[in-house]
Scaffold this motif. Structure first.
Motif, PDB file in Angstrom:
ATOM      1  N   SER A 162       0.828  -1.210   0.000  1.00 31.09           N
ATOM      2  CA  SER A 162       0.000   0.000   0.000  1.00 31.09           C
ATOM      3  C   SER A 162       0.859   1.255   0.000  1.00 31.09           C
ATOM      4  CB  SER A 162      -0.934  -0.014   1.195  1.00 31.09           C
ATOM      5  OG  SER A 162      -0.285   0.425   2.353  1.00 31.09           O
ATOM      6  N   ARG A 166       0.738   3.598  -3.337  1.00 38.27           N
ATOM      7  CA  ARG A 166       0.099   4.899  -3.165  1.00 38.27           C
ATOM      8  C   ARG A 166       0.888   5.977  -3.896  1.00 38.27           C
ATOM      9  NH1 ARG A 166      -0.120   5.055   1.984  1.00 38.27           N
ATOM     10  NH2 ARG A 166      -2.298   4.460   1.996  1.00 38.27           N
ATOM     11  N   VAL A 209       3.150  12.242   3.094  1.00 39.00           N
ATOM     12  CA  VAL A 209       2.449  11.034   3.524  1.00 39.00           C
ATOM     13  C   VAL A 209       3.406   9.850   3.562  1.00 39.00           C
ATOM     14  CG1 VAL A 209       0.740   9.358   2.750  1.00 39.00           C
ATOM     15  CG2 VAL A 209       0.150  11.741   2.842  1.00 39.00           C
ATOM     16  N   MET A 212       5.628  10.242   6.583  1.00 38.97           N
ATOM     17  CA  MET A 212       4.852  10.069   7.817  1.00 38.97           C
ATOM     18  C   MET A 212       4.463   8.618   8.032  1.00 38.97           C
ATOM     19  SD  MET A 212       4.572  12.849   9.392  1.00 38.97           S
ATOM     20  CE  MET A 212       3.484  12.094  10.565  1.00 38.97           C
ATOM     21  N   LEU A 213       4.157   7.905   6.951  1.00 40.00           N
ATOM     22  CA  LEU A 213       3.762   6.504   7.112  1.00 40.00           C
ATOM     23  C   LEU A 213       4.944   5.651   7.527  1.00 40.00           C
ATOM     24  CD1 LEU A 213       1.167   5.713   4.358  1.00 40.00           C
ATOM     25  CD2 LEU A 213       0.876   5.742   6.796  1.00 40.00           C
TER      26      LEU A 213
ATOM     27  N   THR B  72      -1.591  16.199  11.256  1.00 39.90           N
ATOM     28  CA  THR B  72      -0.810  14.976  11.048  1.00 39.90           C
ATOM     29  C   THR B  72      -1.640  13.711  11.243  1.00 39.90           C
ATOM     30  OG1 THR B  72       0.947  16.278  12.006  1.00 39.90           O
ATOM     31  CG2 THR B  72       1.425  13.998  11.511  1.00 39.90           C
ATOM     32  N   ILE B  75      -3.883  13.298   8.241  1.00 38.44           N
ATOM     33  CA  ILE B  75      -3.238  12.811   7.014  1.00 38.44           C
ATOM     34  C   ILE B  75      -2.968  11.317   7.116  1.00 38.44           C
ATOM     35  CG2 ILE B  75      -1.109  12.937   5.680  1.00 38.44           C
ATOM     36  CD1 ILE B  75      -1.124  15.875   6.010  1.00 38.44           C
ATOM     37  N   ILE B  76      -2.531  10.866   8.301  1.00 36.54           N
ATOM     38  CA  ILE B  76      -2.284   9.430   8.465  1.00 36.54           C
ATOM     39  C   ILE B  76      -3.581   8.645   8.324  1.00 36.54           C
ATOM     40  CG2 ILE B  76      -1.570   7.687  10.124  1.00 36.54           C
ATOM     41  CD1 ILE B  76       0.443   9.685  11.152  1.00 36.54           C
ATOM     42  N   ALA B  79      -4.536   8.439   4.782  1.00 40.07           N
ATOM     43  CA  ALA B  79      -3.673   7.497   4.063  1.00 40.07           C
ATOM     44  C   ALA B  79      -4.115   6.070   4.334  1.00 40.07           C
ATOM     45  CB  ALA B  79      -2.226   7.700   4.483  1.00 40.07           C
ATOM     46  N   LEU B  80      -4.512   5.783   5.572  1.00 43.25           N
ATOM     47  CA  LEU B  80      -4.942   4.421   5.885  1.00 43.25           C
ATOM     48  C   LEU B  80      -6.259   4.082   5.182  1.00 43.25           C
ATOM     49  CD1 LEU B  80      -3.984   4.035   9.608  1.00 43.25           C
ATOM     50  CD2 LEU B  80      -2.830   3.190   7.593  1.00 43.25           C
ATOM     51  N   GLU B  82      -7.123   5.383   2.381  1.00 40.21           N
ATOM     52  CA  GLU B  82      -6.778   5.317   0.969  1.00 40.21           C
ATOM     53  C   GLU B  82      -6.152   3.981   0.601  1.00 40.21           C
ATOM     54  OE1 GLU B  82      -5.110   9.048  -1.518  1.00 40.21           O
ATOM     55  OE2 GLU B  82      -3.687   7.931  -0.335  1.00 40.21           O
ATOM     56  N   SER B  83      -5.510   3.317   1.585  1.00 39.52           N
ATOM     57  CA  SER B  83      -4.781   2.098   1.249  1.00 39.52           C
ATOM     58  C   SER B  83      -5.724   1.028   0.706  1.00 39.52           C
ATOM     59  CB  SER B  83      -4.017   1.593   2.461  1.00 39.52           C
ATOM     60  OG  SER B  83      -4.910   1.243   3.476  1.00 39.52           O
ATOM     61  N   ILE B  86      -6.064   1.573  -2.769  1.00 41.17           N
ATOM     62  CA  ILE B  86      -4.848   1.187  -3.487  1.00 41.17           C
ATOM     63  C   ILE B  86      -4.798  -0.321  -3.716  1.00 41.17           C
ATOM     64  CG2 ILE B  86      -2.362   1.101  -3.233  1.00 41.17           C
ATOM     65  CD1 ILE B  86      -2.930   3.928  -1.846  1.00 41.17           C
ATOM     66  N   TYR B  87      -5.349  -1.102  -2.765  1.00 40.38           N
ATOM     67  CA  TYR B  87      -5.440  -2.545  -3.038  1.00 40.38           C
ATOM     68  C   TYR B  87      -6.311  -2.783  -4.261  1.00 40.38           C
ATOM     69  CZ  TYR B  87      -3.663  -2.807   1.698  1.00 40.38           C
ATOM     70  OH  TYR B  87      -2.926  -2.644   2.813  1.00 40.38           O
ATOM     71  N   LEU B  89      -6.583  -0.762  -6.722  1.00 39.62           N
ATOM     72  CA  LEU B  89      -5.760  -0.383  -7.884  1.00 39.62           C
ATOM     73  C   LEU B  89      -4.839  -1.534  -8.273  1.00 39.62           C
ATOM     74  CD1 LEU B  89      -4.648   1.936  -9.759  1.00 39.62           C
ATOM     75  CD2 LEU B  89      -2.923   2.250  -8.029  1.00 39.62           C
TER      76      LEU B  89
END
Lengths: 224, 99
Positions: A162, A166, A209, A212-213, B72, B75-76, B79-80, B82-83, B86-87, B89
């Protein structure tokens, strides 16, 4: 349209095996490394108590990231701060490189991004083993029940997928959209704004991102 | 509404073999599957991200001083969420590889 699929490959023949190098990505990565070295040279040359422009920018970035790493990792942050900072600057300059004519982002290639994600993964797991000890690290996979072991392993591996896809998807998608829309409007008026949006805005956010990840995975490995 | 959507989808599925003279319709269906996979995932991922961003903005509006601390984690969290998209994708890429 043929920019999307055009490849520039170096094929090397070594002992009967063919190795294919993605020449465009390699050259662009060298350019990125050159740009970063130049910037750091400018920032550290004649460093003084009252900072000049480049030194000021570098100090601002360093202080912001120092605060972030201190906040999320704690007392061990000194040993992980350089990794996070380097990842951020590399990905940031890589994403910004797409705004320059005739150059393309090295992060457009999955072969650049996947190893970057892998580095964070390996560091996080090495940290976990170092902090908890090998026995507790293995035991963490069998939480909360014994049956959850395959799910936990897949979950850990999916993190790498991921985090790397991303960045790759965002940058590659942006590049394709720029090419297609430029073709649609006959390169009239719109492309510079698209370049700016995808290169500057999306690029900066995705670099942040990504860093940060990586930081979050490491801090999870320490604190859990 | 769902009935109509279902009806349309069955119509599409039934209509496909009707002019399946060559293999190109099969590849068309594979391409459609890849497109649908990422489209559905993106739609619902965007819904989730919208909720997260809206709540974070509400928090910032109530207490503007907390914006630095909220950004912060937001955003994290984004992103989680969004993951999962992404799978989808990655799966779309795998499906496209079958063409």
């Amino acid at each position: 349209m043929e920019e999307i699929t055009r490849q520039w490959l170096w094929v090397i023949d070594l002992w009967g095996h063919e190795f294919t190098l993605n020449a465009r990505t390699l050259v662009m990565t060298w350019i990125v490394v050159g740009v970063i070295l130049f910037f750091v040279f400018l920032a550290t040359r004649k460093a003084s108590l009252v900072p000049h422009t480049a030194q000021n920018i570098a100090e601002m970035m360093l202080e912001a990231f120092k605060g972030l790493t201190d906040e999320s990792i704690g007392e061990r942050s000194q040993s992980y701060f350089p990794l996070i900072m380097t990842t951020f600057i590399f990905v940031l300059i890589s994403n910004w490189l797409g705004m320059v004519p005739f150059l393309s982002e090295p992060t457009r290639d999955i072969n650049t991004v996947f190893p970057l994600g892998l580095i964070g993964f390996v560091v996080a797991h090495a940290t976990s083993i170092k902090v908890k000890g090998f026995k507790r690290y293995i035991k963490g996979y069998f939480e909360p029940f014994f049956i959850m072991f395959p799910l936990n392993v897949i979950g850990e591996l999916a993190k790498v997928i991921s985090i790397s896809f991303r960045l790759y998807g965002n940058i590659m998608g942006g590049a394709i959209i720029i090419i297609v829309v430029s073709e649609l409007v006959h390169n009239w008026l719109l492309p510079p704004f698209l370049q700016f949006f995808f290169g500057f805005f999306v690029g900066t956010i995705q670099a942040l991102v990504f860093a940060m990840l990586t930081l979050t995975y490491i801090s999870l490995a320490i604190h859990e | 509404m769902f009935k109509r959507v279902f009806y349309t989808m069955t119509m599409v599925a039934m209509a496909a073999p009707a002019f399946a003279a060559d293999a190109s319709v099969g590849t068309g269906m594979i391409a459609l599957a890849a497109g649908l996979a990422i489209a559905i995932a993106a739609a619902f991922g965007a819904l989730g991200q919208g909720r997260a961003a809206a709540t974070a903005l509400e928090g910032i509006a109530r207490n503007p001083a907390a914006s630095g601390k909220l950004t912060t984690p937001m955003i994290i969290g984004l992103a989680l969420i969004e993951s999962l998209v992404i799978y989808a994708l990655v799966i779309a890429f795998i499906i496209l590889g079958k063409i």
